[in-house]
Design a protein around this motif. Structure first.
Motif, mmCIF file in Angstrom:
data_model
loop_
_atom_site.group_PDB
_atom_site.id
_atom_site.type_symbol
_atom_site.label_atom_id
_atom_site.label_comp_id
_atom_site.label_asym_id
_atom_site.label_seq_id
_atom_site.Cartn_x
_atom_site.Cartn_y
_atom_site.Cartn_z
ATOM 1 N N LYS A 1 -4.116 9.633 -4.051
ATOM 2 C CA LYS A 1 -4.959 10.299 -3.065
ATOM 3 C C LYS A 1 -5.222 9.431 -1.835
ATOM 4 O O LYS A 1 -5.854 9.895 -0.876
ATOM 5 N N ARG A 2 -4.736 8.190 -1.854
ATOM 6 C CA ARG A 2 -5.081 7.252 -0.786
ATOM 7 C C ARG A 2 -3.877 6.574 -0.139
ATOM 8 O O ARG A 2 -3.945 6.219 1.032
ATOM 9 N N TRP A 3 -2.809 6.376 -0.862
ATOM 10 C CA TRP A 3 -1.638 5.682 -0.326
ATOM 11 C C TRP A 3 -0.476 6.646 -0.123
ATOM 12 O O TRP A 3 -0.360 7.640 -0.839
ATOM 13 N N PRO A 4 0.395 6.343 0.823
ATOM 14 C CA PRO A 4 1.624 7.135 0.937
ATOM 15 C C PRO A 4 2.517 6.911 -0.277
ATOM 16 O O PRO A 4 2.454 5.879 -0.945
ATOM 17 N N THR A 5 3.332 7.911 -0.577
ATOM 18 C CA THR A 5 4.282 7.840 -1.683
ATOM 19 C C THR A 5 5.693 7.982 -1.125
ATOM 20 O O THR A 5 5.935 8.826 -0.260
ATOM 21 N N LEU A 6 6.587 7.152 -1.608
ATOM 22 C CA LEU A 6 7.986 7.182 -1.178
ATOM 23 C C LEU A 6 8.863 7.607 -2.347
ATOM 24 O O LEU A 6 8.938 6.914 -3.359
ATOM 25 N N PRO B 1 -2.669 11.682 2.020
ATOM 26 C CA PRO B 1 -1.738 10.676 2.553
ATOM 27 C C PRO B 1 -0.330 11.235 2.693
ATOM 28 O O PRO B 1 0.064 12.165 1.986
ATOM 29 N N VAL B 2 0.426 10.652 3.593
ATOM 30 C CA VAL B 2 1.780 11.117 3.855
ATOM 31 C C VAL B 2 2.675 10.811 2.659
ATOM 32 O O VAL B 2 2.557 9.767 2.013
ATOM 33 N N ARG C 1 0.823 -1.205 0.000
ATOM 34 C CA ARG C 1 0.000 0.000 0.000
ATOM 35 C C ARG C 1 0.864 1.266 0.000
ATOM 36 O O ARG C 1 0.564 2.245 0.655
ATOM 37 N N CYS C 2 1.955 1.226 -0.750
ATOM 38 C CA CYS C 2 2.847 2.375 -0.842
ATOM 39 C C CYS C 2 3.307 2.510 -2.293
ATOM 40 O O CYS C 2 3.663 1.514 -2.934
ATOM 41 N N ILE C 3 3.267 3.727 -2.812
ATOM 42 C CA ILE C 3 3.716 4.001 -4.173
ATOM 43 C C ILE C 3 5.197 4.376 -4.136
ATOM 44 O O ILE C 3 5.601 5.246 -3.365
ATOM 45 N N LEU C 4 5.991 3.733 -4.964
ATOM 46 C CA LEU C 4 7.413 4.039 -5.064
ATOM 47 C C LEU C 4 7.625 5.004 -6.222
ATOM 48 O O LEU C 4 7.151 4.774 -7.340
ATOM 49 N N PHE C 5 8.362 6.094 -5.961
ATOM 50 C CA PHE C 5 8.675 7.080 -7.000
ATOM 51 C C PHE C 5 10.188 7.150 -7.115
ATOM 52 O O PHE C 5 10.866 7.567 -6.188
#
Length: 314
Positions: free
Chosen positions: A220-225, A253-254, A28-32
């Motif tokens: 809009k819902r998960w944190p992004t790293l 989200p953070v 549940r985290c997006i990697l950028f």
């Protein structure tokens, strides 16, 4: 990974990696990923990543292009490290679009290999990955692990549609390449004009918006790293403002940014004032091994004997 104990609040504040690791483990985290993910390890690091296997930094690439096209003679006093400006000079005054894209693709891909950091991130359960890197090194690292990424690539064409997978998973992650891919040189976002077109295209309606609906939903819902990316980038901040426009601040989200030297002004605005971003002021070679261990329970390999990528076809 087990649920966090509520009493661990002070520990979470001291080491946000714990909270990030929990979200990563849940997929549940997006990697950028940005170009900085290819930087070499600091002096004294136990990790190895030979310089000849790393794609050049944007500044290095820009200075090579500037030398080739006589940028400093054409524009005395301007910085040869401004890649957008220099690449425009290279394209329009001295070469051609094909010459520019062929040169850039060869520089970032030919003989290059995924680093231990990139391979460790590929092993972690990220179902959604965004990158502005042109190279295919992350996809190589995923496939070497037996994963089957679904890759979407930005197109400057106004009628372009980015295909989306039915259900991204850690085993079959959705990787969107916002600034193009070496396998499609026409897709590269590199000159000033390319960036202007990219910003304009972000306002396109479905199904032609270059940011797939899947990502716009989960942004809009998960944190992004963010790893290897500077949040000074105007285009990225515009993208986030667009995606989160009119959202209640409490619902945003953070976002975490791994940056050893965060810009003081950006830090003050995005972290201290608006509380949109939590900056982790450390090197990726420090952060990723810790995250990897938190999620997998294993120690990240110091060197993975990566194989250089095949040469890009001319």
């Amino acid at each position: 990974m087990s649920s966090m104990d509520p009493s661990a609040g002070s520990l979470l504040r001291a080491d946000p990696t714990l909270l990030i690791a929990e979200q990563v483990a849940k997929e549940r985290c997006i990697l950028f990923l940005g170009a900085g993910v290819h930087f070499g390890p600091p002096d004294g690091s136990p990790f190895a990543y030979p310089e000849d296997q790393r794609p050049p930094t944007g500044g290095t690439l820009s200075r090579e292009l500037a030398k080739a096209c006589g940028f400093e003679r054409q524009f005395p006093g301007e910085s040869p490290g401004d890649l957008q400006r220099v690449s425009a000079c290279y394209e329009h005054f001295h070469r051609s679009r094909k010459k520019l894209t062929d040169t850039v693709c060869a520089a970032v891909q030919r003989g290059r290999a995924p680093s231990p950091v990139l391979r460790a991130l590929a092993e972690l359960p990220f179902a959604l990955v965004v990158t502005t890197n042109y190279d295919t090194l992350f996809e190589t690292a995923l496939r070497d692990l037996g994963k089957t990424p679904f890759v979407g690539v930005y197109s400057p064409a106004q009628d372009a549609i980015v295909d989306e997978p039915a259900e991204p998973t850690a085993a079959s992650p959705f990787v969107i390449k916002l600034h193009g891919d070496v396998q499609d040189p026409s897709s590269l976002v590199i000159t000033d004009e390319d960036y202007i077109r990219f910003v304009m295209r972000m306002g396109d309606k479905d199904p032609h918006n270059p940011v797939p609906e899947t990502f716009r939903f989960y942004f809009k819902r998960w944190p992004t790293l963010f790893v290897g990316y500077s949040l000074r980038d105007y285009n990225l901040r515009l993208l986030f403002q667009t995606l989160r426009w009119k959202m209640d601040r409490a619902d945003i989200p953070v976002t975490y940014s791994v940056d050893p030297r965060p810009d003081p002004l950006i830090l003050a605005v995005l972290q201290d004032q608006r509380q949109y971003v939590t900056f982790l002021a450390e090197d990726a070679w420090e952060f990723v091994p810790r995250l990897y261990r938190r999620v997998t329970g294993k120690v990240m390999a110091a060197a993975l004997a990566p194989k250089p990528e095949a040469e890009v076809a001319a």
